[in-house]
Design an enzyme around this catalytic site. Structure first.
Site, PDB file in Angstrom:
ATOM      1  N   SER A  10       0.855  -1.181   0.000  1.00 44.53           N
ATOM      2  CA  SER A  10       0.000   0.000   0.000  1.00 44.53           C
ATOM      3  C   SER A  10       0.892   1.232   0.000  1.00 44.53           C
ATOM      4  O   SER A  10       2.000   1.213   0.545  1.00 44.53           O
ATOM      5  CB  SER A  10      -0.884   0.021   1.253  1.00 44.53           C
ATOM      6  OG  SER A  10      -1.531   1.282   1.416  1.00 44.53           O
ATOM      7  N   TYR A  27      -2.300  -0.805   9.932  1.00 46.63           N
ATOM      8  CA  TYR A  27      -2.258  -1.184   8.520  1.00 46.63           C
ATOM      9  C   TYR A  27      -0.970  -0.685   7.868  1.00 46.63           C
ATOM     10  O   TYR A  27      -0.258  -1.448   7.193  1.00 46.63           O
ATOM     11  CB  TYR A  27      -3.481  -0.591   7.818  1.00 46.63           C
ATOM     12  CG  TYR A  27      -3.573  -0.888   6.339  1.00 46.63           C
ATOM     13  CD1 TYR A  27      -3.987  -2.131   5.884  1.00 46.63           C
ATOM     14  CD2 TYR A  27      -3.270   0.096   5.394  1.00 46.63           C
ATOM     15  CE1 TYR A  27      -4.090  -2.395   4.521  1.00 46.63           C
ATOM     16  CE2 TYR A  27      -3.372  -0.159   4.036  1.00 46.63           C
ATOM     17  CZ  TYR A  27      -3.776  -1.406   3.608  1.00 46.63           C
ATOM     18  OH  TYR A  27      -3.876  -1.673   2.265  1.00 46.63           O
TER      19      TYR A  27
END
Length: 277
Positions: free
Chosen positions: A154, A167
């Protein structure tokens, strides 16, 4: 300097079947980016072992795409299950040439409000899962002197995001693990790269948006594209949220021979959202 022993002597022209005859493992293949990666690899001629924790999702995927897709249920947090699946696949389907880690979860919370379970579960999937798949697949690829390994991480791995501490940290760990792995196995003909998407129209993205219905989703998407100063977030310069296929195309390129001289690379596919900070 003599050419790398594992590289073809001349570049191959792009034929649209760059991966013909190759076998790929894709985790998190049941929906979203994982499903799009399966479709992109199939389009390039690969056979795919599609895995997901949700057996129904990958079974439906296999039914849609026929004999070139083999579906298996897999929880990447279970190291023994990953090793057993890879061993079975190599015995029944053939040597794995490609492995793509897409399986991931997000627990959205302010950092100081994260629970132990939120933190541990996020790392179990997003980081430990990458390690488990790498250990089982890349070890075998290195023994054969060829292979390609891609982690879909990401852009949050490279720039802070409010409400996404677990995350972002888990994805950053997965990125650096993949780079270290790539350094260790480069001389043995295995390439390891990461693809870092920005906001992509998947179920995970929609889960971050409050409200429901087309109007609420359109308003939320507009806020992402335009940016949010209060959340310390830049917008998306290209003016659109990615489709899963945008990420899948990047993966398909990196695992192909067109990328034969690319390893340890971190490819951001985010429309310029991070300004590559």
């Amino acid at each position: 300097m003599s050419p790398h022993p594992h590289a073809p002597s001349q570049p191959s022209p792009h034929t649209g079947q760059d991966l013909a005859g190759r076998l790929a493992l894709v985790t998190g293949a049941g929906r979203g980016i994982g499903e799009a990666v399966v479709v992109a690899l199939l389009a390039q001629g690969a056979r795919v072992l599609a895995t997901d924790r949700d057996a129904d999702d990958v079974a439906a995927l296999a039914r849609r795409h026929g004999a070139e897709v083999t579906d298996r249920q897999l929880d990447v947090t279970d190291a023994a299950a990953v090793e057993a699946l890879v061993a079975e696949a190599e015995e029944t389907l053939g040597p794995l040439d490609i492995a793509v880690n897409v399986a991931g979860i997000m627990r959205s919370s302010q950092a100081v409000e994260l629970t132990d379970e939120d933190w541990a579960t996020t790392f179990a999937v997003n980081t430990n899962g990458v390690f488990h798949v790498a250990r089982s697949t890349v070890r075998r690829m290195a023994e054969r002197g060829r292979g390609s390994f891609v982690t879909v991480a990401s852009n949050a791995a490279g720039i802070p995001r409010a409400g996404m501490a677990a995350y972002a940290a888990s994805k950053a760990a997965a990125v650096m693990f993949t780079k270290c792995l790539g350094l260790e196995v480069a001389a043995r003909g295995v390439r390891c790269n990461t693809v870092c998407p920005g906001s992509t129209l998947t179920d995970m993205q929609r889960a971050l948006w409050a409200g429901s219905g087309p109007e609420a989703e359109e308003a939320a998407a507009r806020r992402v594209v335009e940016g949010d100063l209060a959340a310390h977030r830049t917008g998306i310069p290209l003016g659109r949220i990615a489709d899963p296929a945008d990420i899948a195309d990047a993966v398909a390129f990196l695992v192909s021979d067109r990328a034969r001289h690319i390893t340890l690379h971190d490819l951001y596919v985010d429309g310029g959202a991070t300004l590559r900070a």
